[in-house]
Scaffold this motif. Structure first.
Motif, PDB file in Angstrom:
ATOM      1  N   ILE A  12     -39.954  69.399  54.187  1.00  0.00           N
ATOM      2  CA  ILE A  12     -39.828  69.573  55.320  1.00  0.00           C
ATOM      3  C   ILE A  12     -38.922  71.182  55.732  1.00  0.00           C
ATOM      4  CG2 ILE A  12     -38.815  68.673  57.732  1.00  0.00           C
ATOM      5  CD1 ILE A  12     -40.245  66.165  56.727  1.00  0.00           C
ATOM      6  N   SER A  15     -37.685  74.663  61.794  1.00  0.00           N
ATOM      7  CA  SER A  15     -38.576  75.555  62.775  1.00  0.00           C
ATOM      8  C   SER A  15     -38.362  77.127  62.578  1.00  0.00           C
ATOM      9  CB  SER A  15     -38.536  75.254  64.297  1.00  0.00           C
ATOM     10  OG  SER A  15     -37.162  75.458  64.641  1.00  0.00           O
ATOM     11  N   GLU A  21     -35.184  71.674  54.956  1.00  0.00           N
ATOM     12  CA  GLU A  21     -34.301  70.507  55.435  1.00  0.00           C
ATOM     13  C   GLU A  21     -34.241  69.299  54.544  1.00  0.00           C
ATOM     14  OE1 GLU A  21     -32.775  70.668  58.169  1.00  0.00           O
ATOM     15  OE2 GLU A  21     -33.502  72.668  58.975  1.00  0.00           O
ATOM     16  N   ASN A  73     -51.760  73.848  67.226  1.00  0.00           N
ATOM     17  CA  ASN A  73     -51.699  72.574  66.452  1.00  0.00           C
ATOM     18  C   ASN A  73     -52.473  72.290  65.258  1.00  0.00           C
ATOM     19  OD1 ASN A  73     -49.804  70.563  67.127  1.00  0.00           O
ATOM     20  ND2 ASN A  73     -50.658  69.667  68.931  1.00  0.00           N
ATOM     21  N   GLN A  92     -48.315  71.488  58.428  1.00  0.00           N
ATOM     22  CA  GLN A  92     -48.298  71.067  59.974  1.00  0.00           C
ATOM     23  C   GLN A  92     -47.160  71.340  60.426  1.00  0.00           C
ATOM     24  OE1 GLN A  92     -50.309  67.056  60.429  1.00  0.00           O
ATOM     25  NE2 GLN A  92     -49.812  66.836  58.136  1.00  0.00           N
ATOM     26  N   ILE A  94     -44.883  69.518  62.838  1.00  0.00           N
ATOM     27  CA  ILE A  94     -44.607  67.943  63.403  1.00  0.00           C
ATOM     28  C   ILE A  94     -43.092  67.923  64.007  1.00  0.00           C
ATOM     29  CG2 ILE A  94     -44.644  65.630  63.422  1.00  0.00           C
ATOM     30  CD1 ILE A  94     -46.679  65.898  60.969  1.00  0.00           C
ATOM     31  N   ASP A  95     -42.893  67.369  65.120  1.00  0.00           N
ATOM     32  CA  ASP A  95     -41.341  67.083  65.613  1.00  0.00           C
ATOM     33  C   ASP A  95     -40.503  68.418  65.209  1.00  0.00           C
ATOM     34  OD1 ASP A  95     -41.938  64.716  66.464  1.00  0.00           O
ATOM     35  OD2 ASP A  95     -41.318  63.569  64.634  1.00  0.00           O
ATOM     36  N   ASN A  96     -41.233  69.347  65.822  1.00  0.00           N
ATOM     37  CA  ASN A  96     -40.299  70.557  65.629  1.00  0.00           C
ATOM     38  C   ASN A  96     -39.841  71.339  64.294  1.00  0.00           C
ATOM     39  OD1 ASN A  96     -39.432  72.726  67.324  1.00  0.00           O
ATOM     40  ND2 ASN A  96     -37.336  72.046  67.431  1.00  0.00           N
ATOM     41  N   GLN A  97     -40.722  70.774  63.370  1.00  0.00           N
ATOM     42  CA  GLN A  97     -40.409  71.093  61.899  1.00  0.00           C
ATOM     43  C   GLN A  97     -41.704  71.322  61.254  1.00  0.00           C
ATOM     44  OE1 GLN A  97     -38.402  67.437  60.973  1.00  0.00           O
ATOM     45  NE2 GLN A  97     -36.401  68.727  60.502  1.00  0.00           N
TER      46      GLN A  97
END
Ligand code: ADP
Length: 319
Positions: A12, A15, A21, A73, A92, A94-97
């Motif tokens: 992960i 952004s 992360e 997306n 991808q 997803i959730d700002n990551q």
């Protein structure tokens, strides 16, 4: 244990595309990272080893995909090679990551495998046609070509068998059945079943594993692994050579006195279908070590080797 789930690497990235992360254990293993590296910024991640060149390139290209992933997306798929294995990498947002998912490609090298199969098939066709065109009327030629046909059919059989074995161990669906294995007797059994091929070159097979030594492994896969390494140690050995199977601390070694492997080939011999040029006189599929490596990975062990030209090769299994 469901290895398929464990073997999906997840990374992960924040952004801002500056920092990793988090990464799961499978990703850490696939990329050969250490925890410290993960905590550093991308700028520092440029210090990737050569084997990670394709991954490193992808990271640099991430800003180019940003629009598609964030605004549209989309899911992006790229195929990359990491440490001699092929992976599908899905990207991808997803959730700002940014989420990177790494899945090992099982038997993706279809082009290469069909190409490899074509060779013995073509040889069989040529031999049959030569026989039909008249060679069948010459008894000695006929015998010679029939023997060659038999050899090519064996080669084809070995290749198909090795391909099946490899796709099985890479399938991700293997559940390891770990049991305590008696190392000495297991090695003894494999060495004695290789006795006749060793005798052809008067090779001495020596079991130096102390009695009652144990290892926790999947018995079937472990046997396959050891048999492959012993088989190679005999195949690439010289007349009157030796093959030794040893145990030192927790390391099993398979040592031979054969032709050795040139330095420039050492990093490639685990690739599917790779065969060292100076070994082409010996029959093989080039898949044996890819199978060995996959079994080692499944167990979470390490495989190392040392080789010296015209002196011999030592494979170390570190459990
Ligand atoms: P193969 O079917 O060709 O034996 P492997 O994947 O088992 O395929 O090995 C790949 C290549 O590595 C071989 O073609 C050979 O050149 C080299 N190799 C493997 N084991 C040994 C060894 N013990 N000694 C020398 N060369 C070896």
């Amino acid at each position: 244990m469901d290895f398929r789930q464990l073997s999906t690497g997840i990374i992960i990235i924040g952004s801002s595309l500056q920092k990793i992360e988090t990464a799961n254990n499978a990703a850490i293993k696939i990329l050969g990272w250490d925890i410290e590296t993960i905590n550093q910024n991308f700028t520092n991640l440029k210090q990737f080893s050569e084997g990670l060149a394709e991954f490193s390139k992808l990271i640099k290209e991430l800003p180019n995909y940003q629009k598609d992933l964030v605004e549209n997306n989309k899911i992006k798929r790229v195929e990359i090679k990491i440490n001699h294995q092929y992976y599908n990498l899905y990207l991808q947002f997803i959730d700002n990551q940014f989420v990177l998912e790494l899945n090992q490609i099982i038997y993706q090298d279809m082009k290469q495998s069909t190409h490899e199969l074509k060779r013995p098939i073509q040889n069989i066709k040529t031999l049959v046609e030569t026989l039909q065109m008249g060679a069948k009327n010459d008894q000695s030629k006929c015998d010679e070509y029939l023997a060659k046909l038999n050899q090519e059919a064996d080669r084809l059989g070995t290749m198909v068998q090795d391909m099946l074995s490899l796709s099985h161990v890479l399938s991700g669906s293997i559940e390891l059945n770990l049991t305590e294995i008696d190392l000495h007797s297991r090695a003894e059994k494999l060495l004695s079943s290789s006795q006749s091929s060793a005798a052809n070159k008067n090779i001495e097979l020596i079991n130096q594993i102390p009695k009652n030594s144990k290892i926790k492994a999947d018995a079937k896969l472990f046997e396959h692994l050891l048999a492959n390494l012993i088989d190679n140690a005999i195949k690439y050995n010289r007349e009157n050579g030796k093959v030794l199977v040893k145990l030192t601390d927790k390391t099993i070694s398979i040592e031979d006195t054969g032709r050795g492997i040139p330095k420039e080939d050492l990093s490639k011999i685990f690739d599917q279908f790779y065969r060292v040029k100076h070994s082409l006189d010996v029959q093989g599929s080039g898949l044996g070590l890819a199978i060995v490596k996959a079994i080692i990975d499944l167990h979470g062990w390490q495989l190392e080797l040392e080789s010296e030209l015209d002196k011999g090769t030592k494979f170390y299994i570190k459990s």
